[in-house]
Design an enzyme around this catalytic site. Structure first.
Site, short mmCIF file in Angstrom:
data_model
loop_
_atom_site.label_atom_id
_atom_site.label_comp_id
_atom_site.label_asym_id
_atom_site.label_seq_id
_atom_site.Cartn_x
_atom_site.Cartn_y
_atom_site.Cartn_z
N ASN A 57 34.99 42.89 39.60
CA ASN A 57 34.14 41.73 39.35
C ASN A 57 34.33 41.22 37.93
O ASN A 57 34.49 42.00 36.99
CB ASN A 57 32.67 41.98 39.69
CG ASN A 57 32.09 43.26 39.15
OD1 ASN A 57 32.78 44.23 38.93
ND2 ASN A 57 30.79 43.26 38.93
N CYS A 105 33.18 38.14 42.49
CA CYS A 105 33.13 39.53 42.97
C CYS A 105 34.52 40.15 43.00
O CYS A 105 35.53 39.45 43.10
CB CYS A 105 32.58 39.57 44.39
SG CYS A 105 30.86 39.12 44.57
N GLU A 124 35.95 41.89 45.42
CA GLU A 124 36.68 41.74 46.68
C GLU A 124 37.41 40.40 46.73
O GLU A 124 38.56 40.31 47.18
CB GLU A 124 35.71 41.82 47.87
CG GLU A 124 35.01 43.16 48.01
CD GLU A 124 33.71 43.27 47.22
OE1 GLU A 124 33.57 42.58 46.16
OE2 GLU A 124 32.82 44.02 47.64
N CYS A 173 29.35 41.74 49.67
CA CYS A 173 28.33 40.70 49.84
C CYS A 173 28.77 39.70 50.92
O CYS A 173 29.94 39.68 51.35
CB CYS A 173 28.06 39.98 48.52
SG CYS A 173 29.32 38.77 48.07
N CYS A 200 31.81 37.51 50.15
CA CYS A 200 33.09 38.24 50.22
C CYS A 200 33.46 38.51 51.67
O CYS A 200 34.64 38.45 52.03
CB CYS A 200 33.00 39.54 49.43
SG CYS A 200 33.00 39.23 47.65
#
Ligand code: THU
Length: 160
Positions: A62, A73, A75, A112, A115
């Site tokens: 992140n 983020c 990912e 999240c 993502c």
């Protein structure tokens, strides 16, 4: 009116030692990426590692910003980099690890919603499932055989 039930399956491992070797290897790459996260505002570090079908491993973490919504983020940092560098490669597997600087995370931390939506785009594009392992910094590890388990009723290009 009828009730529609949506089922989702996850596999939970007690510790990282229970994972297959290739997943342990990728999770350790996620740990390394997590430790390089730039998260001075939340102090919540996340690392993601991606294995592509060409053998490349892409990592991301992140990246926060003083203008909070401008951050990204782990990912998405990783998967967008993978997509930008290897547009024709398929994502085989993704490993994610998160922890707080003040409080260690000892249970699996799922990606999240934003993502999940981003990962879904690549799963739909490549027409093959993306295996996802996620955990805190230690303790249980959850595995999903496909992004679909994490985001049922996905919104994708089929409706456009
Ligand atoms: N974060 C991620 O990197 N991945 C997720 O899936 C959830 C949240 C980051 C964003 C922000 O930098 C910090 O964790 C706290 O939300």
């Amino acid at each position: 009116m009828k009730e529609v039930k949506i089922e989702s399956t996850l596999y939970v491992f007690e510790t990282i030692e229970e994972l297959p070797n290739e997943a342990v290897f990728l999770m350790r790459k996620a740990f390394d990426a997590r430790d390089r996260a730039y998260a001075p505002y939340s102090n919540f570090n996340v690392g993601a590692a991606i294995l592509l079908d060409n053998g490349e491993i892409i990592t991301g973490n992140n990246q926060e910003n003083a203008s909070y919504p401008s951050g990204l983020c782990a990912e998405r940092t990783a998967i967008y980099y993978a997509g930008s560098q290897y547009p024709n490669a398929k994502v085989v597997r993704m490993a994610i690890s998160a922890t707080g600087k003040s409080k260690p995370m000892l249970s699996p931390i799922p990606p999240c919603g934003a993502c999940r939506q981003a990962i879904a785009e690549y799963e739909v594009k490549q027409k093959s499932p993306i295996e996802i392992y996620f955990m805190g910094e230690a303790g249980k590890v959850a595995k999903s055989k496909s992004l679909v388990n994490l985001l049922p009723l996905v919104f994708d290009k089929s409706v456009l």
